[in-house]
Design a protein around this motif. Structure first.
Motif, short mmCIF file in Angstrom:
data_model
loop_
_atom_site.label_atom_id
_atom_site.label_comp_id
_atom_site.label_asym_id
_atom_site.label_seq_id
_atom_site.Cartn_x
_atom_site.Cartn_y
_atom_site.Cartn_z
N ARG A 111 0.84 -1.20 0.00
CA ARG A 111 0.00 0.00 0.00
C ARG A 111 0.88 1.25 0.00
NH1 ARG A 111 -3.40 -1.68 5.19
NH2 ARG A 111 -1.27 -2.36 5.72
N VAL A 112 0.39 2.29 -0.68
CA VAL A 112 1.13 3.55 -0.78
C VAL A 112 0.27 4.65 -0.17
CG1 VAL A 112 2.09 5.27 -2.37
CG2 VAL A 112 2.44 2.83 -2.80
N ARG A 113 0.87 5.40 0.73
CA ARG A 113 0.12 6.46 1.41
C ARG A 113 -0.20 7.59 0.45
NH1 ARG A 113 1.76 9.27 7.24
NH2 ARG A 113 -0.33 10.11 7.66
N ARG A 154 6.51 -0.89 -11.69
CA ARG A 154 5.26 -0.97 -12.45
C ARG A 154 4.18 -1.71 -11.66
NH1 ARG A 154 5.18 0.80 -17.60
NH2 ARG A 154 7.18 1.08 -18.69
N THR A 155 4.56 -2.81 -11.01
CA THR A 155 3.59 -3.56 -10.22
C THR A 155 3.08 -2.72 -9.05
OG1 THR A 155 4.51 -5.73 -10.82
CG2 THR A 155 3.30 -5.59 -8.75
N ALA A 156 3.98 -2.03 -8.37
CA ALA A 156 3.57 -1.18 -7.24
C ALA A 156 2.62 -0.08 -7.69
CB ALA A 156 4.81 -0.58 -6.57
N LEU A 157 2.93 0.57 -8.81
CA LEU A 157 2.08 1.65 -9.31
C LEU A 157 0.72 1.14 -9.76
CD1 LEU A 157 4.63 3.83 -11.33
CD2 LEU A 157 3.83 4.16 -9.01
N ARG A 158 0.70 -0.08 -10.30
CA ARG A 158 -0.55 -0.66 -10.77
C ARG A 158 -1.55 -0.86 -9.63
NH1 ARG A 158 1.73 -4.07 -13.77
NH2 ARG A 158 1.69 -5.88 -12.39
N HIS A 159 -1.04 -1.02 -8.41
CA HIS A 159 -1.90 -1.26 -7.26
C HIS A 159 -2.22 0.02 -6.48
CE1 HIS A 159 -2.17 -5.69 -7.21
NE2 HIS A 159 -1.03 -5.62 -7.87
N MET A 160 -1.79 1.16 -7.00
CA MET A 160 -2.08 2.43 -6.33
C MET A 160 -3.41 3.00 -6.81
SD MET A 160 1.74 4.11 -6.39
CE MET A 160 1.11 5.77 -6.19
N GLU A 161 -4.05 3.75 -5.96
CA GLU A 161 -5.30 4.43 -6.32
C GLU A 161 -4.96 5.79 -6.92
OE1 GLU A 161 -7.75 4.70 -2.90
OE2 GLU A 161 -7.89 2.53 -2.61
N ILE A 162 -5.04 5.87 -8.25
CA ILE A 162 -4.68 7.09 -8.96
C ILE A 162 -5.92 7.60 -9.69
CG2 ILE A 162 -3.16 8.14 -10.67
CD1 ILE A 162 -1.21 5.79 -10.14
N ASP A 163 -6.39 8.76 -9.31
CA ASP A 163 -7.55 9.38 -9.94
C ASP A 163 -7.07 10.20 -11.13
OD1 ASP A 163 -9.77 10.76 -10.74
OD2 ASP A 163 -10.20 11.67 -8.80
N PRO A 164 -7.37 9.77 -12.35
CA PRO A 164 -6.85 10.49 -13.53
C PRO A 164 -7.44 11.89 -13.69
CG PRO A 164 -8.40 8.78 -14.19
CD PRO A 164 -8.17 8.59 -12.73
N GLN A 165 -8.55 12.18 -13.00
CA GLN A 165 -9.15 13.50 -13.11
C GLN A 165 -8.48 14.51 -12.18
OE1 GLN A 165 -11.37 13.88 -15.56
NE2 GLN A 165 -11.00 11.68 -15.88
N ALA A 166 -7.86 13.99 -11.12
CA ALA A 166 -7.18 14.88 -10.17
C ALA A 166 -5.75 15.15 -10.63
CB ALA A 166 -7.18 14.25 -8.78
N ARG A 167 -5.09 16.09 -9.98
CA ARG A 167 -3.66 16.31 -10.22
C ARG A 167 -2.89 15.41 -9.25
NH1 ARG A 167 -3.91 22.41 -8.94
NH2 ARG A 167 -5.68 21.57 -7.78
N ASN A 168 -2.00 14.62 -9.80
CA ASN A 168 -1.29 13.61 -9.01
C ASN A 168 0.20 13.92 -8.97
OD1 ASN A 168 -3.31 11.29 -8.36
ND2 ASN A 168 -3.75 11.86 -10.49
N VAL A 169 0.73 13.97 -7.75
CA VAL A 169 2.16 14.19 -7.52
C VAL A 169 2.71 12.94 -6.85
CG1 VAL A 169 3.89 15.54 -6.27
CG2 VAL A 169 1.93 16.68 -7.34
N LEU A 170 3.78 12.39 -7.41
CA LEU A 170 4.44 11.21 -6.84
C LEU A 170 5.78 11.62 -6.24
CD1 LEU A 170 4.43 8.05 -6.55
CD2 LEU A 170 5.81 8.01 -8.65
N VAL A 171 6.02 11.18 -5.01
CA VAL A 171 7.34 11.35 -4.39
C VAL A 171 7.98 9.97 -4.41
CG1 VAL A 171 8.61 12.20 -2.40
CG2 VAL A 171 6.33 13.12 -2.90
N ALA A 172 9.12 9.83 -5.08
CA ALA A 172 9.74 8.52 -5.29
C ALA A 172 11.25 8.63 -5.20
CB ALA A 172 9.31 7.93 -6.63
#
Length: 378
Positions: A111-113, A154-172
């Motif tokens: 899970r990703v916070r 790729r596997t980790a990102l595939r299991h994240m909840e990403i709303d394509p309508q919102a603006r998404n910032v990833l810290v990695a």
């Protein structure tokens, strides 16, 4: 929405056995002053907070001071662990700190916070993806591909909840293929930690840590902010900075740099002993700077390091470039180990012992074993 992007503080680092803690305190105070002027909506800390998994007490105290100062300003902070950090130690007290607006990535368990902020254009989702190794992702998702770093991310990102309508910032904290390394960074086996920039296509901005040079990776909105201080001679010519990211409506992102001035500059000097010592008198730079010197005298200078430290007290390294040093090379038939990865050296050894090259399957098996051994040693 305005965000400050920082990474790779490496608190507690020693450079040529010299503690950098006072330099780090100086630059963090400078960063806090700049942040107070910028008044951002949040600060992103993209890993390698500490230089060691078990940092010295003064490094922990310095980070505590930094976080407390930001919390006192009412600025939310978003923190992930890097490959130098202990995920467990860094995540300690995470729930408690959330009450002060300090959001720490938990130990990765699949899970990703995600933390939601909002402005006039709607929501901004901050996703905290800690440094991932394939073994971590394989443990979380046993039936899914995670043999390489690319597959793991790729596997980790595939299991994240990403709303394509919102603006998404990833810290990695990963190494994106095509980006440039510095001497102060760890070099993995055969570039096995590389991931392609395309894995981050779903994000409006990717705040990366891991590499020490400020640079984009694939596109302008996938970015390494670099270290706030210089940690190797290869960084001597760099101008260190902090990155300011401003998000307007969906798809509108601007990035700018705010340059930092260190307590001690880092310089590389080259020339004969007389030329190098004379430069301290006619060139305008601080004698307390951290200096790497290459002497071109054909004869070594007796007690050269001690003599030069009278002129340059913070001399970090002395080396020679002359006919003698240029003539010294590897023995015939012997490879230079420092220029080869562990996997390449093992392949050479295998071929020497068996009079044939490793098969692709054998190479992949050896790669995984070496990777696991390196992971276990961290």
């Amino acid at each position: 929405m305005k965000l400050i992007h920082l990474s790779d503080l490496h608190l507690g680092k020693r450079l040529n056995e010299l503690s950098m803690i006072e330099d780090q305190r100086y630059i963090l105070i400078q960063i806090l002053s700049i942040i107070a002027g910028e008044q951002p909506d949040g600060v992103l800390l993209a890993g390698d907070i500490y230089d060691k998994a078990v940092p010295p007490a003064e490094a922990v105290q310095l980070f505590d001071f930094f976080l407390t100062s930001l919390a006192d300003q009412g600025i939310p902070v978003f923190v992930i662990n890097g490959n130098h950090d202990s995920a467990e130690r860094l995540a300690f007290g995470a729930q408690l700190m959330s009450g002060r607006g300090i959001y720490m990535a938990p130990v990765y368990d699949g899970r990703v916070r995600k933390i939601c902020l909002s402005d006039a254009y709607g929501e901004v989702h901050i996703h905290l993806l800690p440094f991932l190794k394939p073994a971590l992702v394989r443990h979380a998702f046993e039936t899914e591909p995670a043999e390489s770093y690319e597959e793991a991310v790729r596997t980790a990102l595939r299991h994240m909840e990403i709303d394509p309508q919102a603006r998404n910032v990833l810290v990695a904290h990963q190494f994106v293929a095509g980006a440039s390394r510095c001497e102060s960074e760890e070099t993995p086996v055969g570039g096995l930690d590389m991931v392609s920039a395309s894995v981050f296509d779903a994000f409006d901005y990717v705040a990366l840590g891991h590499l020490h040079s400020p640079q984009p990776a694939g596109r302008d909105t996938i970015r390494y902010c670099g270290t706030p201080l210089k940690y190797s001679a290869s960084e001597a010519e760099q101008k260190k900075s902090m990155t300011v990211v401003e998000l307007g409506e969906k798809g509108a992102v601007t990035v700018r740099e705010l340059f930092l001035k260190p307590l001690h500059e880092m310089r590389r000097l080259r020339g004969t002993y007389l030329e190098v010592t004379a430069r301290s008198f006619y060139e305008s730079f601080d004698r307390e700077d951290y200096v790497y010197i290459t002497l071109t005298d054909e004869e070594d200078i007796p007690d050269g390091m001690a003599k030069l430290r009278i002129v340059y007290p913070n001399l970090m390294q002395l080396e020679y470039d002359n006919r003698r040093t240029r003539s010294i090379g590897p023995l015939p038939g012997v490879s230079e180990p420092e220029k080869k990865t562990e996997l390449e050296l093992f392949e050479e050894f295998y071929e020497l012992q068996n009079n044939q090259a490793m098969s692709g399957q054998q190479r992949e098996f050896a790669r995984r074993i070496i990777e696991e051994l390196k992971e276990d040693s961290r």
